[in-house]
Design an enzyme around this catalytic site. Structure first.
Site, PDB file in Angstrom:
ATOM      1  N   LYS A  18       0.900  -1.415   0.107  1.00  0.00           N
ATOM      2  CA  LYS A  18       0.020   0.004  -0.083  1.00  0.00           C
ATOM      3  C   LYS A  18       0.917   1.231  -0.019  1.00  0.00           C
ATOM      4  O   LYS A  18       2.151   1.361   0.566  1.00  0.00           O
ATOM      5  CB  LYS A  18      -0.797   0.115   1.295  1.00  0.00           C
ATOM      6  N   PRO A 110       8.741  -3.749  -1.352  1.00  0.00           N
ATOM      7  CA  PRO A 110      10.009  -3.209  -0.709  1.00  0.00           C
ATOM      8  C   PRO A 110       9.968  -3.590   0.688  1.00  0.00           C
ATOM      9  O   PRO A 110       9.094  -3.312   1.482  1.00  0.00           O
ATOM     10  CB  PRO A 110      10.260  -1.885  -1.082  1.00  0.00           C
ATOM     11  N   ILE A 111      11.261  -4.179   1.338  1.00  0.00           N
ATOM     12  CA  ILE A 111      11.474  -4.408   2.847  1.00  0.00           C
ATOM     13  C   ILE A 111      11.795  -3.212   3.455  1.00  0.00           C
ATOM     14  O   ILE A 111      12.765  -2.527   3.066  1.00  0.00           O
ATOM     15  CB  ILE A 111      12.370  -5.343   2.684  1.00  0.00           C
ATOM     16  N   GLY A 113      10.199  -0.732   3.558  1.00  0.00           N
ATOM     17  CA  GLY A 113      10.116   0.425   2.400  1.00  0.00           C
ATOM     18  C   GLY A 113       9.042   1.332   2.723  1.00  0.00           C
ATOM     19  O   GLY A 113       8.636   2.322   1.970  1.00  0.00           O
ATOM     20  N   MET A 115       5.773   0.538   2.699  1.00  0.00           N
ATOM     21  CA  MET A 115       4.534   0.025   1.791  1.00  0.00           C
ATOM     22  C   MET A 115       3.772  -1.119   2.629  1.00  0.00           C
ATOM     23  O   MET A 115       3.022  -1.861   1.983  1.00  0.00           O
ATOM     24  CB  MET A 115       4.781  -0.301   0.639  1.00  0.00           C
ATOM     25  N   GLY A 116       4.218  -1.535   3.760  1.00  0.00           N
ATOM     26  CA  GLY A 116       3.393  -2.721   4.528  1.00  0.00           C
ATOM     27  C   GLY A 116       3.629  -3.876   4.036  1.00  0.00           C
ATOM     28  O   GLY A 116       2.748  -4.946   4.006  1.00  0.00           O
ATOM     29  N   SER A 119       3.158  -6.617   6.690  1.00  0.00           N
ATOM     30  CA  SER A 119       1.725  -6.911   6.934  1.00  0.00           C
ATOM     31  C   SER A 119       0.941  -7.481   6.092  1.00  0.00           C
ATOM     32  O   SER A 119      -0.058  -8.158   6.148  1.00  0.00           O
ATOM     33  CB  SER A 119       1.015  -5.309   7.070  1.00  0.00           C
ATOM     34  N   ASP A 152      -1.617  -2.031   9.711  1.00  0.00           N
ATOM     35  CA  ASP A 152      -1.553  -2.383   8.195  1.00  0.00           C
ATOM     36  C   ASP A 152      -2.305  -3.499   7.911  1.00  0.00           C
ATOM     37  O   ASP A 152      -2.455  -3.759   6.763  1.00  0.00           O
ATOM     38  CB  ASP A 152      -0.064  -2.066   7.711  1.00  0.00           C
TER      39      ASP A 152
END
Length: 318
Positions: A18, A110-111, A113, A115-116, A119, A152
């Site tokens: 996300k 991305p780890i 990053g 962007m969850g 999650s 998230d």
């Protein structure tokens, strides 16, 4: 109803990463968390979890990385501190028919990053294990279990577009059917979410800024997203954490400027960063921007949103 004999032996689930189209952060609460008001948008970059039944009741995990990753998959924990493992453990506690399970995670988000991705792994593990064990929980019931794993995770289950309040766990779906097109730029490092929040608090203290104790959402953002109006949305992108992320990683400022110069409508740090999301006018514009940013040596990937939430991606195999 499935019998135990006929029950699936493996289930594969995809769940989305996300971006936070808007993120406003309140002051620290007594529990140490921050109240937020955010517009979450699931995008077409998916984590994948293959859950396979194993003898006994143990839970194990493996990770491999594909696509746009900013850190090696080896940096991800393989013990119960992994969110996917914790998700399976929580579901096992309330699933009389649970077995052992091997979770094989394919990472594309991305780890560390913003962007969850972790999650999304947890959401995928919940849905996969629910199907694997025949637990029979509804999506809403899984979301209630997911709250204990972080704000998230429930959103990764439902996907789409949603307004998140509280610590992000109070989700209200928002109508947003027309796709918006973005280009993500990932980095070769991660940022710690707690550290970014601490840095924001320090910046506010230093600058004498009193945050709104009850942050809210600009209705114009939801209107622009409902209409699929990228030009109208561009000036409304906002992230209270961006200043803190830029202070911790000043190079992100150069990336934002590169994207604007290359023709992005707007750019924003996603969540706690360091992934940057550039808004574009169309899928064609996104493809062009992706090529331009890649030519500058950046790790760029075009995506669209809203994307669906966690979903079984193949028929279970007995």
């Amino acid at each position: 109803m499935r019998t135990d004999f006929a029950r699936a032996r493996s289930v594969r689930v995809k769940a989305p990463g996300k971006i936070n189209v808007s993120l406003k952060v309140g002051p620290p609460r007594e529990d140490g968390y921050h109240g937020i008001a955010s517009v979450f948008l699931a995008v077409s970059l998916y984590e994948e979890v293959l859950a396979t039944e194993t003898p006994g009741h143990g839970i194990s995990v493996t990770v491999n990385g594909q696509g746009t990753l900013n850190l090696p998959a080896a940096s991800i924990p393989l013990d119960r501190s992994n969110l996917a493992v914790r998700a399976a453990e929580l579901l096992a506690e309330v699933s009389p028919g649970h077995t052992g399970v091997q979770l094989d995670i394919t990472k594309r988000v991305p780890i560390a990053g913003g962007m969850g991705g972790g999650s999304a792994d947890a959401a995928a593990a919940l849905l996969a294990c629910d199907a694997l064990w025949g637990s029979g929980f509804s999506r809403d019931e899984l979301a209630k279990i997911a709250v204990d794993l972080g704000a998230d995770v429930p959103f990764a289950l439902v996907g789409g577009t949603a307004v998140g309040l509280g610590v992000g766990d109070q989700l209200t779906p928002a109508i947003s059917k027309t796709p918006l097109h973005w280009v993500l730029v990932t980095s070769d490092y991660g940022l710690s979410t707690p550290e970014v929040y601490r840095t924001l608090d320090a910046i506010r203290l230093r600058d004498g800024v009193e945050p709104d104790p009850r942050p809210g959402i600009d209705p114009a953002i939801l209107g622009a997203m409902r209409a699929g109006d990228a030009l109208g949305l561009a000036p409304l992108l906002h992230n209270d954490l961006q200043q803190a992320a830029l202070e911790l990683a000043p190079a992100l400022g150069d990336i934002l400027e590169t994207g604007r110069t290359a023709g992005a409508l707007a750019g924003i740090v996603s969540g706690s960063g360091p992934t940057i999301a550039f808004l574009t006018q169309s899928s064609g514009h996104a493809a062009e921007l992706e090529v331009l940013l890649a030519s500058e040596g950046l790790q760029a990937t075009s995506v669209h949103g809203p994307a669906h939430g966690a979903r079984i991606s193949q028929d279970p195999q007995g």
